[in-house]
Design an enzyme around this catalytic site. Structure first.
Site, PDB file in Angstrom:
ATOM      1  N   ARG A 169      68.438  59.343  36.657  1.00 53.53           N
ATOM      2  CA  ARG A 169      67.777  58.938  37.959  1.00 53.53           C
ATOM      3  C   ARG A 169      67.937  60.658  38.520  1.00 53.53           C
ATOM      4  O   ARG A 169      69.010  61.146  38.942  1.00 53.53           O
ATOM      5  CB  ARG A 169      68.459  58.068  38.893  1.00 53.53           C
ATOM      6  CG  ARG A 169      67.749  58.299  40.130  1.00 53.53           C
ATOM      7  CD  ARG A 169      68.130  57.085  41.053  1.00 53.53           C
ATOM      8  NE  ARG A 169      69.338  57.019  41.655  1.00 53.53           N
ATOM      9  CZ  ARG A 169      69.471  56.165  42.421  1.00 53.53           C
ATOM     10  NH1 ARG A 169      68.669  55.263  42.927  1.00 53.53           N
ATOM     11  NH2 ARG A 169      70.945  56.070  42.883  1.00 53.53           N
ATOM     12  N   ASP A 449      77.362  54.781  48.245  1.00 47.81           N
ATOM     13  CA  ASP A 449      77.014  55.903  47.756  1.00 47.81           C
ATOM     14  C   ASP A 449      75.945  56.142  49.313  1.00 47.81           C
ATOM     15  O   ASP A 449      76.436  55.732  50.352  1.00 47.81           O
ATOM     16  CB  ASP A 449      75.940  55.897  46.659  1.00 47.81           C
ATOM     17  CG  ASP A 449      74.691  54.913  46.701  1.00 47.81           C
ATOM     18  OD1 ASP A 449      74.415  54.313  47.925  1.00 47.81           O
ATOM     19  OD2 ASP A 449      74.094  54.691  45.813  1.00 47.81           O
TER      20      ASP A 449
END
Length: 533
Positions: A169, A449
């Site tokens: 990603r 995150d």
């Protein structure tokens, strides 16, 4: 004029600290490739970002997101995406995490179906982190990655028998790479991450029948997906790959994108493998999209779960859309980590994970995400029971009728003092760790995150700037409450030097204070924070 002449002679400038071995990654050929990507696509990227700002201005003025009239034919048309490659047919459990060598080894050795190596929300984009991650992935593709603990206590080695599929990603379209200037402009973080990885690894992965494969984050419109398709086709041509070799999965993690899922699949129909419910960022996007809408304020984060009507409609519409078009519908993240020393609390946490995965599998998802290897057996057991084949694309969910109003209906709930203070604490602790170079942080037995911090600080902003809100005990939600909560943190975190980011706690407090008091909700927390790295 002298600066222009210098850029013509040397069009690319590296402004990050020189790191040992970076010349092996940033070769003249690799840098030339990045220059070509920038020149081919930077103007188009900026046009797409401008379109985002224009649409948000319309939302701020009262417009509501909706399905597009000009793309009705795509939604109603009879078409499917290209067949999925064998390596991506069974994705029942995917593990995600940052790109440091230890994580890469543990993830690829974990037994998960896939590992999403994340340069985005779980990696703090310091120059060292980015190059270390690129180097680790390059060695992993080559099968030569190992890592020694700093104290020499343990040697981690990549298992050559690992069947876990690597999916990378890159950062989203909105992020720059400030350490690389092309013609005096910052390079796109997206193009740096994906382009450099593809340059060094695409041929090797293609030879193994493993892609390269990518997750694409933060898309808001089909035109942004079409831009990615152009970029990937350009890279395939330049690197001599077969057309459509580079496969992608798109995260549906913005509110505007849920109204364009058919269109996004169509724009990438020659290379898309599926869509993913990026639920934490999706909640953040809901908050940001409706930042000026007093009637769409959400309750505290712990009450905004996937059974809330707007999130249930989102996930089920994603399943219906993907399966109609021959793509995978991937479920969301389980962020729990093992609770050491408390087996009862640990089992309760695992029970919550199990229930969430049963909901996903029962709804028709083709796979799910976990943040820790200990959760893989739990998720796999659930999906093995519900999904004897490699996926559930035969589950068409014709019962789903998620109209515009269902997709934007606000949650019902409250704001407790504990929930308010938790938002403040988690934001500060995550920000502090991020400013110290860590993008993935354990907080209260969850692996957090950037999405968690984004939800927390966006909730704080909307609660405080709309006014006239109260906690469930009647206390006004105002800046006095926020200031008291913020000022109590240094004593609350008295042992903060032992925490990730302990040295940056005061800087994080100041930054959250600034962002929360600002008249405008910042688009992304990581934009102003990045300038402090």
């Amino acid at each position: 004029m002298a600066g222009d002449a210098a850029r013509i002679l040397n069009p690319i400038e590296l402004t990050g600290p020189r790191l040992a071995g970076q010349e092996d990654l940033l070769t003249p050929a690799a840098l030339g490739f990045l220059i070509d990507l920038h020149r081919a696509f930077e103007a188009k990227r900026q046009a797409r970002l401008a379109a985002r700002r224009q649409r948000q201005a319309r939302f701020d003025a009262g417009e509501l997101p909706d399905f597009r009239a000009d793309t009705r034919a795509i939604r109603e048309g009879d078409w499917t995406v290209a067949p999925l490659p064998e390596a991506l047919l069974d994705r029942r459990v995917e593990i995600t995490g940052p790109v440091d060598p230890k994580m890469v080894i543990n993830a690829l050795n974990s037994g998960a179906s896939c590992y999403m190596a994340d340069f985005e929300d779980s990696t703090c984009p310091t120059w060292e982190n980015l190059l270390t991650g690129q180097r680790a992935l390059r060695k992993a593709v080559a099968g030569s990655l190992d890592w020694m603990a700093p104290d020499g206590s343990k040697h981690y080695v990549l298992d050559p028998a690992s069947k876990t599929v690597l999916i990378v990603r890159p950062r989203g379209w909105h992020l720059d790479e400030k350490h690389v200037l092309v013609d005096g402009q910052r390079l796109s973080g997206s193009l740096f991450d994906l382009g450099l990885f593809a340059f060094h690894n695409a041929a090797a992965l293609q030879a193994k029948g493993r892609g390269p494969y990518f997750y694409l984050p933060k898309l808001q419109a089909m035109e942004e997906a079409a831009l990615w398709d152009e970029v990937l086709a350009f890279i395939e041509t330049r690197l001599g790959l077969p057309e459509g070799a580079m496969k992608v999965t798109v995260l549906i993690e913005t509110l505007p994108a849920v109204f364009e899922m058919h269109e996004i699949l169509h724009a990438l129909r020659g290379r898309i493998a599926g869509l993913n419910c990026g639920r934490w960022d999706y909640i953040f996007s809901y908050l940001k999209t409706f930042r000026r809408h007093r009637d769409r304020v959400l309750p505290e984060r712990s009450q905004v779960g996937m059974t809330q009507p707007f999130l249930k409609a989102y996930s089920e519409l994603l399943i219906q859309t993907c399966h109609r078009r021959g793509a995978h519908a991937m479920g969301g993240m389980a962020a729990q980590i093992p609770i050491a020393g408390d087996p009862i609390a640990n089992e309760e946490a695992l029970a919550r994970v199990r229930a969430d995965k049963q909901r996903e599998a029962g709804a028709g998802h083709d796979g799910t995400w976990v943040a820790h290897p200990a959760l893989i057996p739990v998720a796999r057991e659930v999906f093995d029971q519900a999904m004897p084949g490699p996926h559930q694309q035969a589950v068409r969910r014709e019962d789903v009728a998620a109209d515009r109003d269902a997709l934007i209906r606000p949650s019902i709930g409250t704001i407790t003092r504990k929930g308010f203070d938790n938002n403040v604490e988690v934001c500060v602790r995550y920000l502090a760790a991020w400013l110290e170079g860590q993008g993935c942080v354990p907080i209260h037995w969850l692996m957090e995150d950037a999405a968690t911090a984004e939800i927390g600080r966006a909730q704080l902003w909307t609660w405080l700037h709309h006014g006239h809100l109260h906690l469930d005990d009647g206390t006004p939600v105002d800046f006095s409450l926020f200031d008291r909560s913020l000022m109590s943190l240094p004593s609350k975190l008295a042992d903060r030097m032992k925490l990730p980011g302990g040295s940056k706690i005061n800087e994080a407090i100041a930054l959250l204070d600034q962002l929360t008091h600002a008249e405008e909700l910042a688009e992304f927390l990581t934009l102003p924070a990045y300038e402090r790295l």
